[in-house]
Design a protein around this motif. Structure first.
Motif: not given
Length: 121
Positions: A3-18
């Motif tokens: 089960v994945e989580s952590g996605g979303g909408s971000v602006q260019a240059g940002g970071s995410l941790r899935l």
């Protein structure tokens, strides 16, 4: 079961941790990976980590990725930095008993449902 989580909408240059939570001891004993896919395109390998914790990264994204896992939590992670609009995709977690032919989706026999990452300029 993944089960994945952590996605979303971000602006260019940002970071995410899935995150990808695995049932049982899949996370600790298996080779784990992240793929991504956009509509109409083939699933693209992004990164993998073997049961000993050794990471591998797609050359196209190397330097912006960190794959890791927490065996105690049966959870796989993917940190993506300096996100760009071309990183917009559905990101999938996958597992296989051994790390072989990493880039081929048909070598991975367990898949999550995906988590969407959208990067705006």
């Amino acid at each position: 079961h993944l089960v994945e989580s952590g996605g979303g909408s971000v602006q260019a240059g940002g970071s995410l941790r899935l995150s990808c939570t695995a049932s049982g001891d899949t996370g600790s004993r298996y080779c784990m990976a992240w793929f991504r896919q956009t509509p109409g395109e083939e699933r693209e390998w992004v990164a993998a980590i073997d049961s000993d914790g050794r990471p591998r990264y797609a050359e196209s994204m190397k330097g912006r990725l960190t794959i890791s896992k927490d065996n105690a939590k049966n959870t796989l992670y993917l940190q993506i930095d300096s996100l760009q609009p071309e990183d917009t995709a559905m990101y999938y977690c996958a597992a296989a008993r051994i790390c072989v032919a990493l880039t081929l989706p048909n070598k991975w026999n367990n898949w999550g449902q995906g988590t969407q990452v959208t990067v705006s300029s």
